[in-house]
Design a protein around this motif. Structure first.
Motif, mmCIF file in Angstrom:
data_model
loop_
_atom_site.group_PDB
_atom_site.id
_atom_site.type_symbol
_atom_site.label_atom_id
_atom_site.label_comp_id
_atom_site.label_asym_id
_atom_site.label_seq_id
_atom_site.Cartn_x
_atom_site.Cartn_y
_atom_site.Cartn_z
ATOM 1 N N ALA A 87 43.761 11.014 41.651
ATOM 2 C CA ALA A 87 43.098 12.322 41.646
ATOM 3 C C ALA A 87 43.845 13.305 40.762
ATOM 4 N N GLU A 88 45.170 13.241 40.780
ATOM 5 C CA GLU A 88 45.968 14.119 39.917
ATOM 6 C C GLU A 88 45.648 13.887 38.444
ATOM 7 N N LEU A 89 45.358 12.636 38.102
ATOM 8 C CA LEU A 89 45.039 12.279 36.721
ATOM 9 C C LEU A 89 43.560 12.476 36.385
ATOM 10 N N GLY A 90 42.758 12.832 37.390
ATOM 11 C CA GLY A 90 41.327 13.006 37.172
ATOM 12 C C GLY A 90 40.536 11.726 37.227
ATOM 13 N N LEU A 91 41.119 10.669 37.805
ATOM 14 C CA LEU A 91 40.457 9.361 37.843
ATOM 15 C C LEU A 91 39.752 9.193 39.190
ATOM 16 N N HIS A 92 38.650 9.924 39.349
ATOM 17 C CA HIS A 92 37.881 9.871 40.584
ATOM 18 C C HIS A 92 36.989 8.628 40.590
ATOM 19 N N GLU A 93 36.338 8.375 41.717
ATOM 20 C CA GLU A 93 35.531 7.158 41.852
ATOM 21 C C GLU A 93 34.341 7.131 40.909
ATOM 22 N N GLY A 94 33.911 8.277 40.433
ATOM 23 C CA GLY A 94 32.800 8.309 39.490
ATOM 24 C C GLY A 94 33.221 8.257 38.035
ATOM 25 N N PHE A 95 34.514 8.032 37.779
ATOM 26 C CA PHE A 95 35.045 8.060 36.412
ATOM 27 C C PHE A 95 34.907 6.687 35.749
ATOM 28 N N PHE A 96 34.373 6.670 34.536
ATOM 29 C CA PHE A 96 34.243 5.435 33.752
ATOM 30 C C PHE A 96 34.829 5.630 32.359
ATOM 31 N N ARG A 97 35.362 4.539 31.836
ATOM 32 C CA ARG A 97 35.803 4.472 30.449
ATOM 33 C C ARG A 97 34.877 3.515 29.715
ATOM 34 N N VAL A 98 34.386 3.932 28.564
ATOM 35 C CA VAL A 98 33.441 3.118 27.792
ATOM 36 C C VAL A 98 34.087 2.724 26.471
ATOM 37 N N SER A 99 34.127 1.436 26.210
ATOM 38 C CA SER A 99 34.527 0.935 24.903
ATOM 39 C C SER A 99 33.254 0.639 24.129
ATOM 40 N N VAL A 100 32.949 1.496 23.177
ATOM 41 C CA VAL A 100 31.677 1.407 22.464
ATOM 42 C C VAL A 100 31.727 0.281 21.446
ATOM 43 N N GLY A 101 30.670 -0.512 21.445
ATOM 44 C CA GLY A 101 30.588 -1.665 20.551
ATOM 45 C C GLY A 101 29.646 -1.438 19.386
ATOM 46 N N LEU A 102 28.941 -2.503 18.996
ATOM 47 C CA LEU A 102 28.172 -2.496 17.759
ATOM 48 C C LEU A 102 26.667 -2.487 17.967
ATOM 49 N N GLU A 103 26.221 -2.153 19.181
ATOM 50 C CA GLU A 103 24.784 -2.123 19.447
ATOM 51 C C GLU A 103 24.074 -1.011 18.675
ATOM 52 N N ASP A 104 22.770 -1.115 18.612
ATOM 53 C CA ASP A 104 21.971 -0.041 18.041
ATOM 54 C C ASP A 104 22.176 1.217 18.892
ATOM 55 N N PRO A 105 22.539 2.350 18.294
ATOM 56 C CA PRO A 105 22.844 3.544 19.082
ATOM 57 C C PRO A 105 21.695 3.992 19.992
ATOM 58 N N LYS A 106 20.467 3.938 19.497
ATOM 59 C CA LYS A 106 19.329 4.375 20.309
ATOM 60 C C LYS A 106 19.159 3.478 21.527
ATOM 61 N N GLU A 107 19.287 2.180 21.344
ATOM 62 C CA GLU A 107 19.150 1.255 22.465
ATOM 63 C C GLU A 107 20.270 1.459 23.478
ATOM 64 N N LEU A 108 21.497 1.703 22.973
ATOM 65 C CA LEU A 108 22.631 1.914 23.857
ATOM 66 C C LEU A 108 22.436 3.181 24.678
ATOM 67 N N CYS A 109 21.997 4.252 24.049
ATOM 68 C CA CYS A 109 21.771 5.497 24.783
ATOM 69 C C CYS A 109 20.678 5.332 25.833
ATOM 70 N N ALA A 110 19.676 4.544 25.536
ATOM 71 C CA ALA A 110 18.609 4.306 26.506
ATOM 72 C C ALA A 110 19.145 3.589 27.737
ATOM 73 N N VAL A 111 20.029 2.628 27.538
ATOM 74 C CA VAL A 111 20.636 1.917 28.678
ATOM 75 C C VAL A 111 21.429 2.886 29.549
ATOM 76 N N PHE A 112 22.192 3.764 28.926
ATOM 77 C CA PHE A 112 22.973 4.731 29.702
ATOM 78 C C PHE A 112 22.066 5.735 30.417
#
Length: 393
Positions: A359-384
């Motif tokens: 919690a001190e670091l801001g890593l709450h249960e709703g926190f995610f880290r995303v490593s973005v890959g090579l997908e089509d940006p529009k398709e990736l945004c739609a998934v999110f």
């Protein structure tokens, strides 16, 4: 071949050829034969170059090391069996009992564990401080401090270290500045140009880029330090696999193209996430709302790299719903793949920390880290879009 009658006699390693392979040959041999004891002496004593036993070096590791040396503007780098092996080579190969090291307070989870549990057990004292706060780092120093270890961009909150301030502090105090450049890569940041003494990489991640390699790399400005790092790595068996090195070289050939594409998509995704209902915050270095925005723009020369972090409204239930609905995205504790991956620090990289410390670091249960890959940006945004909606419905 000296004895054609012996079925197990070794032939010459490669048939002679007037041409040469376009692809670096894989050299899996554990041992290399010398002609005489004198010839072996010549190798060990540096009069000629050659290989002896693969724990002491092999051709595929040297190819990868030279590529990374060129990318970082260095010479004499050492390839290890993993990124954590590279970290270990630095802190255990260069420090001794009674020394003190200051680490960034948002290092990778296993680096934090090494600092908190293993180094003190060996008599190496440790402290943690915010690498973006020079006064806090200076307050953590002791007369016996020999090293400061930070990440240029922290894992996973993407906080930006004050590398310029740290470099000046280290120079004034005769302390080694070690920078883990895994998130940023040489494409995003070159630590030696800003005063670092040692640079570390987990090649496993974006440099190799295909989730099929486990390797690390470390290099120092001072060649005497490189010699010490190499001897420690050889002695303790932090040996890289020839096959992994061979795969890593293949991945590195497309690294710059992959980095640029993933970074461009990361900018798009960060802006897209910030507009979605149910997303509490988005962290990306080039965004104006990043806490270290000005420092990020100066340090990274306007680049943001391929990592995006964000926090959902809600706790673990929302996190579970999000990953279930993120169709086609791998929920996995890694980064740098050709495909986008999701990491949940509270259940993976930082699970060893107490809930209070997270919690001190801001890593709450709703926190995610995303490593973005090579997908089509529009398709990736739609998934999110769909996954966030599922998490908040």
């Amino acid at each position: 071949m000296r004895n054609s009658k012996g079925s197990l006699m070794r032939p010459d390693p490669l048939p002679s050829s007037a041409s040469h392979p376009v692809v670096t040959p894989l050299s899996p041999s554990v041992v290399y034969a010398s002609e005489t004891p004198d010839a072996l002496d010549d190798q060990y004593e540096g009069r000629v170059h050659g290989y002896t036993y693969s724990r002491e070096g092999h051709p595929n590791a040297d190819v990868v090391a030279k590529r990374l040396d060129a990318m970082e503007g260095a010479t004499g780098g050492v390839v290890t069996g993993s990124g954590m092996a590279a970290v270990t080579a630095v802190v255990m190969g260069l420090l001794k009992s009674g020394d003190h090291v200051v680490g960034g307070n948002q290092l990778y989870g296993r680096s934090l564990r090494l600092m908190a549990e293993d180094l003190p057990r060996l008599g190496i004292e440790t402290s943690l401080a915010d690498p973006g706060d020079i006064a806090a780092v200076e307050a953590a120093l002791r007369p016996e401090t020999k090293m400061i270890l930070v990440e240029a961009v922290s894992n996973p909150t993407l906080a930006i270290a004050d590398i310029d301030g740290l470099a000046k502090l280290c120079k004034d105090r005769d302390i080694l500045l070690v920078v883990d450049n895994t998130f940023t890569t040489p494409r995003g940041f070159r630590p030696f140009e800003r005063g670092a003494d040692i640079v570390i990489h987990s090649i496993t991640k974006l440099l190799a880029g295909h989730s099929d390699v486990m390797l690390g790399y470390v290099v120092a400005k001072d060649q005497a330090l490189n010699d010490r790092l190499r001897v420690f790595a050889v002695t303790t068996g932090l040996t890289p696999s020839p096959f992994d090195c061979w795969l890593a070289e293949r991945g590195m050939l497309s690294f710059e193209l992959r980095f640029d594409r993933a970074q461009s998509t990361a900018v798009t995704l960060a802006d897209h996430l910030s507009a979605l209902p149910g997303v509490k915050r988005v962290i990306y270095p080039t965004r104006a709302d990043h806490p270290d925005h000005d420092r990020a723009m100066a340090l990274l020369d306007g680049q943001g790299c391929n990592m995006v972090s964000f926090e959902l409204d809600g706790g673990r239930e929302a996190a579970n719903a999000f990953t279930r609905a993120a169709d086609g995205l791998s929920f996995a504790p890694t980064l740098g793949d050709v495909a986008t991956t999701l990491s949940h620090p509270a259940s993976s990289s930082h699970r060893a920390l107490s809930a209070e410390r997270r919690a001190e670091l801001g890593l709450h249960e709703g926190f995610f880290r995303v490593s973005v890959g090579l997908e089509d940006p529009k398709e990736l945004c739609a998934v999110f879009t769909d996954a966030v909606a599922a998490a908040t419905s």
